[in-house]
Design a protein around this motif. Structure first.
Motif, PDB file in Angstrom:
ATOM      1  N   LEU A  21      36.000 -35.641 -13.574  1.00 31.70           N
ATOM      2  CA  LEU A  21      35.413 -34.422 -14.149  1.00 31.70           C
ATOM      3  C   LEU A  21      36.344 -33.213 -14.061  1.00 31.70           C
ATOM      4  O   LEU A  21      35.900 -32.085 -14.319  1.00 31.70           O
ATOM      5  CB  LEU A  21      34.081 -34.094 -13.445  1.00 31.70           C
ATOM      6  N   HIS A  22      37.598 -33.426 -13.691  1.00 26.43           N
ATOM      7  CA  HIS A  22      38.526 -32.289 -13.683  1.00 26.43           C
ATOM      8  C   HIS A  22      38.612 -31.707 -15.097  1.00 26.43           C
ATOM      9  O   HIS A  22      38.770 -32.425 -16.079  1.00 26.43           O
ATOM     10  CB  HIS A  22      39.919 -32.728 -13.225  1.00 26.43           C
ATOM     11  N   GLY A  23      38.492 -30.378 -15.174  1.00 30.71           N
ATOM     12  CA  GLY A  23      38.478 -29.701 -16.473  1.00 30.71           C
ATOM     13  C   GLY A  23      37.083 -29.388 -16.961  1.00 30.71           C
ATOM     14  O   GLY A  23      36.902 -28.635 -17.924  1.00 30.71           O
ATOM     15  N   HIS A  24      36.056 -29.968 -16.305  1.00 28.50           N
ATOM     16  CA  HIS A  24      34.657 -29.729 -16.701  1.00 28.50           C
ATOM     17  C   HIS A  24      33.865 -29.042 -15.591  1.00 28.50           C
ATOM     18  O   HIS A  24      32.660 -28.834 -15.734  1.00 28.50           O
ATOM     19  CB  HIS A  24      33.968 -31.062 -17.035  1.00 28.50           C
ATOM     20  N   GLU A  25      34.536 -28.674 -14.508  1.00 25.36           N
ATOM     21  CA  GLU A  25      33.820 -28.166 -13.343  1.00 25.36           C
ATOM     22  C   GLU A  25      33.120 -26.828 -13.590  1.00 25.36           C
ATOM     23  O   GLU A  25      32.188 -26.469 -12.876  1.00 25.36           O
ATOM     24  CB  GLU A  25      34.749 -28.050 -12.128  1.00 25.36           C
ATOM     25  N   ASN A  26      33.551 -26.075 -14.620  1.00 28.35           N
ATOM     26  CA  ASN A  26      32.938 -24.766 -14.884  1.00 28.35           C
ATOM     27  C   ASN A  26      31.885 -24.793 -15.992  1.00 28.35           C
ATOM     28  O   ASN A  26      31.350 -23.754 -16.372  1.00 28.35           O
ATOM     29  CB  ASN A  26      34.029 -23.745 -15.237  1.00 28.35           C
ATOM     30  N   LYS A  27      31.591 -25.967 -16.492  1.00 24.67           N
ATOM     31  CA  LYS A  27      30.593 -26.105 -17.547  1.00 24.67           C
ATOM     32  C   LYS A  27      29.188 -26.085 -16.947  1.00 24.67           C
ATOM     33  O   LYS A  27      28.918 -26.718 -15.931  1.00 24.67           O
ATOM     34  CB  LYS A  27      30.816 -27.423 -18.304  1.00 24.67           C
ATOM     35  N   LYS A  28      28.269 -25.325 -17.576  1.00 27.57           N
ATOM     36  CA  LYS A  28      26.897 -25.266 -17.094  1.00 27.57           C
ATOM     37  C   LYS A  28      26.267 -26.653 -17.178  1.00 27.57           C
ATOM     38  O   LYS A  28      26.363 -27.337 -18.202  1.00 27.57           O
ATOM     39  CB  LYS A  28      26.065 -24.274 -17.926  1.00 27.57           C
ATOM     40  N   VAL A  29      25.598 -27.064 -16.089  1.00 27.05           N
ATOM     41  CA  VAL A  29      25.038 -28.414 -16.011  1.00 27.05           C
ATOM     42  C   VAL A  29      24.021 -28.668 -17.126  1.00 27.05           C
ATOM     43  O   VAL A  29      23.945 -29.768 -17.671  1.00 27.05           O
ATOM     44  CB  VAL A  29      24.388 -28.638 -14.626  1.00 27.05           C
ATOM     45  N   GLY A  30      23.267 -27.649 -17.485  1.00 37.40           N
ATOM     46  CA  GLY A  30      22.245 -27.806 -18.524  1.00 37.40           C
ATOM     47  C   GLY A  30      22.818 -28.158 -19.886  1.00 37.40           C
ATOM     48  O   GLY A  30      22.100 -28.692 -20.746  1.00 37.40           O
ATOM     49  N   TYR A  31      24.104 -27.885 -20.100  1.00 38.38           N
ATOM     50  CA  TYR A  31      24.750 -28.188 -21.377  1.00 38.38           C
ATOM     51  C   TYR A  31      25.586 -29.468 -21.315  1.00 38.38           C
ATOM     52  O   TYR A  31      26.250 -29.819 -22.284  1.00 38.38           O
ATOM     53  CB  TYR A  31      25.640 -27.019 -21.810  1.00 38.38           C
ATOM     54  N   CYS A  32      25.525 -30.145 -20.177  1.00 37.74           N
ATOM     55  CA  CYS A  32      26.302 -31.383 -20.015  1.00 37.74           C
ATOM     56  C   CYS A  32      25.533 -32.588 -20.558  1.00 37.74           C
ATOM     57  O   CYS A  32      24.305 -32.558 -20.678  1.00 37.74           O
ATOM     58  CB  CYS A  32      26.613 -31.630 -18.533  1.00 37.74           C
ATOM     59  N   SER A  33      26.255 -33.653 -20.862  1.00 39.71           N
ATOM     60  CA  SER A  33      25.617 -34.902 -21.271  1.00 39.71           C
ATOM     61  C   SER A  33      24.863 -35.501 -20.090  1.00 39.71           C
ATOM     62  O   SER A  33      25.086 -35.110 -18.934  1.00 39.71           O
ATOM     63  CB  SER A  33      26.664 -35.897 -21.754  1.00 39.71           C
ATOM     64  N   ARG A  34      23.981 -36.456 -20.393  1.00 37.16           N
ATOM     65  CA  ARG A  34      23.201 -37.077 -19.314  1.00 37.16           C
ATOM     66  C   ARG A  34      24.117 -37.766 -18.303  1.00 37.16           C
ATOM     67  O   ARG A  34      23.906 -37.688 -17.092  1.00 37.16           O
ATOM     68  CB  ARG A  34      22.230 -38.115 -19.903  1.00 37.16           C
ATOM     69  N   GLY A  35      25.153 -38.446 -18.799  1.00 34.00           N
ATOM     70  CA  GLY A  35      26.082 -39.115 -17.901  1.00 34.00           C
ATOM     71  C   GLY A  35      26.806 -38.139 -16.997  1.00 34.00           C
ATOM     72  O   GLY A  35      26.988 -38.385 -15.800  1.00 34.00           O
ATOM     73  N   MET A  36      27.203 -36.982 -17.566  1.00 31.03           N
ATOM     74  CA  MET A  36      27.903 -35.974 -16.779  1.00 31.03           C
ATOM     75  C   MET A  36      26.958 -35.355 -15.742  1.00 31.03           C
ATOM     76  O   MET A  36      27.362 -35.085 -14.600  1.00 31.03           O
ATOM     77  CB  MET A  36      28.480 -34.897 -17.702  1.00 31.03           C
ATOM     78  N   GLN A  37      25.710 -35.146 -16.123  1.00 28.93           N
ATOM     79  CA  GLN A  37      24.721 -34.615 -15.180  1.00 28.93           C
ATOM     80  C   GLN A  37      24.530 -35.581 -14.009  1.00 28.93           C
ATOM     81  O   GLN A  37      24.399 -35.157 -12.860  1.00 28.93           O
ATOM     82  CB  GLN A  37      23.386 -34.372 -15.896  1.00 28.93           C
ATOM     83  N   GLN A  38      24.539 -36.877 -14.306  1.00 28.01           N
ATOM     84  CA  GLN A  38      24.397 -37.880 -13.256  1.00 28.01           C
ATOM     85  C   GLN A  38      25.579 -37.817 -12.280  1.00 28.01           C
ATOM     86  O   GLN A  38      25.412 -37.931 -11.067  1.00 28.01           O
ATOM     87  CB  GLN A  38      24.302 -39.278 -13.876  1.00 28.01           C
ATOM     88  N   LYS A  39      26.760 -37.586 -12.830  1.00 25.10           N
ATOM     89  CA  LYS A  39      27.947 -37.467 -11.986  1.00 25.10           C
ATOM     90  C   LYS A  39      27.839 -36.253 -11.059  1.00 25.10           C
ATOM     91  O   LYS A  39      28.151 -36.335  -9.866  1.00 25.10           O
ATOM     92  CB  LYS A  39      29.195 -37.332 -12.855  1.00 25.10           C
ATOM     93  N   VAL A  40      27.397 -35.133 -11.605  1.00 20.87           N
ATOM     94  CA  VAL A  40      27.281 -33.909 -10.793  1.00 20.87           C
ATOM     95  C   VAL A  40      26.212 -34.084  -9.719  1.00 20.87           C
ATOM     96  O   VAL A  40      26.366 -33.640  -8.578  1.00 20.87           O
ATOM     97  CB  VAL A  40      26.975 -32.688 -11.684  1.00 20.87           C
ATOM     98  N   ALA A  41      25.117 -34.767 -10.080  1.00 21.63           N
ATOM     99  CA  ALA A  41      24.051 -35.025  -9.102  1.00 21.63           C
ATOM    100  C   ALA A  41      24.577 -35.851  -7.934  1.00 21.63           C
ATOM    101  O   ALA A  41      24.260 -35.584  -6.767  1.00 21.63           O
ATOM    102  CB  ALA A  41      22.887 -35.745  -9.784  1.00 21.63           C
ATOM    103  N   LEU A  42      25.392 -36.829  -8.240  1.00 26.07           N
ATOM    104  CA  LEU A  42      26.000 -37.653  -7.189  1.00 26.07           C
ATOM    105  C   LEU A  42      26.951 -36.830  -6.331  1.00 26.07           C
ATOM    106  O   LEU A  42      26.971 -36.950  -5.094  1.00 26.07           O
ATOM    107  CB  LEU A  42      26.742 -38.825  -7.821  1.00 26.07           C
ATOM    108  N   MET A  43      27.743 -35.980  -6.981  1.00 24.53           N
ATOM    109  CA  MET A  43      28.677 -35.129  -6.239  1.00 24.53           C
ATOM    110  C   MET A  43      27.936 -34.203  -5.282  1.00 24.53           C
ATOM    111  O   MET A  43      28.357 -34.009  -4.135  1.00 24.53           O
ATOM    112  CB  MET A  43      29.527 -34.321  -7.226  1.00 24.53           C
ATOM    113  N   ALA A  44      26.821 -33.639  -5.741  1.00 28.46           N
ATOM    114  CA  ALA A  44      26.035 -32.741  -4.895  1.00 28.46           C
ATOM    115  C   ALA A  44      25.469 -33.481  -3.682  1.00 28.46           C
ATOM    116  O   ALA A  44      25.376 -32.921  -2.588  1.00 28.46           O
ATOM    117  CB  ALA A  44      24.903 -32.116  -5.709  1.00 28.46           C
TER     118      ALA A  44
END
Length: 312
Positions: free
Chosen positions: A124-147
């Motif tokens: 996800l390098h390069g996407h770290e500043n994107k608002k989670v609400g505007y991310c794809s479902r897969g990307m949201q899942q990745k951020v949830a795991l990171m948290a």
């Protein structure tokens, strides 16, 4: 003893989601929690996370009833629940991680290092500043795991952690979970993806109708269904060999591979007499056995059989 669950019951009105559930987790590792829809998996996890309070029964963590443990309990825990409920949609991935890291008492320099590690794992390098609400479902899942992983928790609850991930990220997540488990983290995993289960764990807790119907290893569960286990015998193909075998053994288990000039027979491990008969026939008639290999049933087939047998 990491967790001791005693007679845990949770009712919603007249409906009992869990009834007198008893589970013991004595060592760290990855525990797969399986069961059909409505078995009580989500309720069990929410009770372990203190999101719900039990109707009766107790949950002990390191010998202490969790209802008497304050916020320090959550510093040991990471969780990803269905719907990625651990995320703030109006914040970026980096802001979510910074928030949870500080909530867990991590210094900012450690948060930055761990964030960089997780961004690499999740690609996800390069996407770290994107608002989670505007991310794809897969990307949201990745951020949830990171948290959930930001503070390297001692206990990790994961509800379908690889759902919606591409193959490369799925394998990276599996690798990260394995690494944490090797370092002493205890993981509770619910998933309908059998391949993920097989890659991650050999320990199962099977729930049905709010009760634990199996606690043990995958290997033991498969072995208990020995009637489904077979041994495959591969013989060199000749018409004489087929006729000789068919004169004693039913043709039903015989498969001829003409391309490789082989005869394949699969015999149940329970049928020792038939195995002995085959070997004797081959010895008496100089039939060449090329290979003998165990044909172990897939975990998915064993689980289906396990549930069917309980309801027949």
């Amino acid at each position: 003893m990491i967790y001791c669950v005693e007679n845990l019951t949770k009712s919603f009105g007249e409906y009992t989601a869990l009834g007198n559930l008893c589970v013991e987790i004595s060592e760290s590792g990855i525990y797969g929690i399986l069961g059909p829809n409505g078995a009580g998996k989500s309720t069990f996890i929410k009770l372990m996370l203190k999101i719900l309070a039990p109707s009766s029964g107790n949950i002990y963590y390191n010998g202490v009833n969790i209802k008497y443990i304050g916020n320090d309990y959550f510093k040991d825990i990471g969780a990803v629940l269905e719907g990625n409920r651990n995320l703030y949609w109006y914040m970026s991935a980096e802001e979510n991680l910074r928030y949870y890291g500080r909530l867990m008492g991590m210094p900012d320099n450690k948060i930055r290092r761990r964030t960089d590690e997780l961004l690499s794992v999740m690609d996800l390098h390069g996407h770290e500043n994107k608002k989670v609400g505007y991310c794809s479902r897969g990307m949201q899942q990745k951020v949830a795991l990171m948290a959930a992983l930001i503070h390297s928790p001692k206990i990790l609850f994961l509800d379908e952690p690889t759902l919606g991930l591409d193959l490369a990220t799925k394998l990276s997540v599996i690798s990260e979970i394995r690494k944490m488990a090797a370092e002493g983290t205890t993981v509770f995993l619910t998933t309908h993806q059998i391949d993920v289960l097989e890659r991650l764990t050999n320990k199962l807790i099977i729930l049905e109708n709010g009760s634990a119907t199996y606690q043990g290893s995958i290997d033991s569960l498969v072995y208990s269904h020995k009637c489904q286990q077979r041994t495959e015998y591969i013989l060199e193909y000749t018409e004489e060999a087929v006729n000789t075998i068919a004169s004693v053994i039913s043709l039903e288990p015989i498969i001829i591979n003409e391309e490789k000039s082989q005869i394949h027979l699969k015999i149940s491990d329970l049928d020792e007499k038939l195995k002995d008969t085959l070997i004797q026939i081959c010895a008496n008639n100089h039939l060449k056995i090329i290979a003998v290999t165990p044909d172990i049933p897939k975990l998915e087939d064993v689980l289906i059989s396990f549930w069917r047998n309980r309801h027949d």
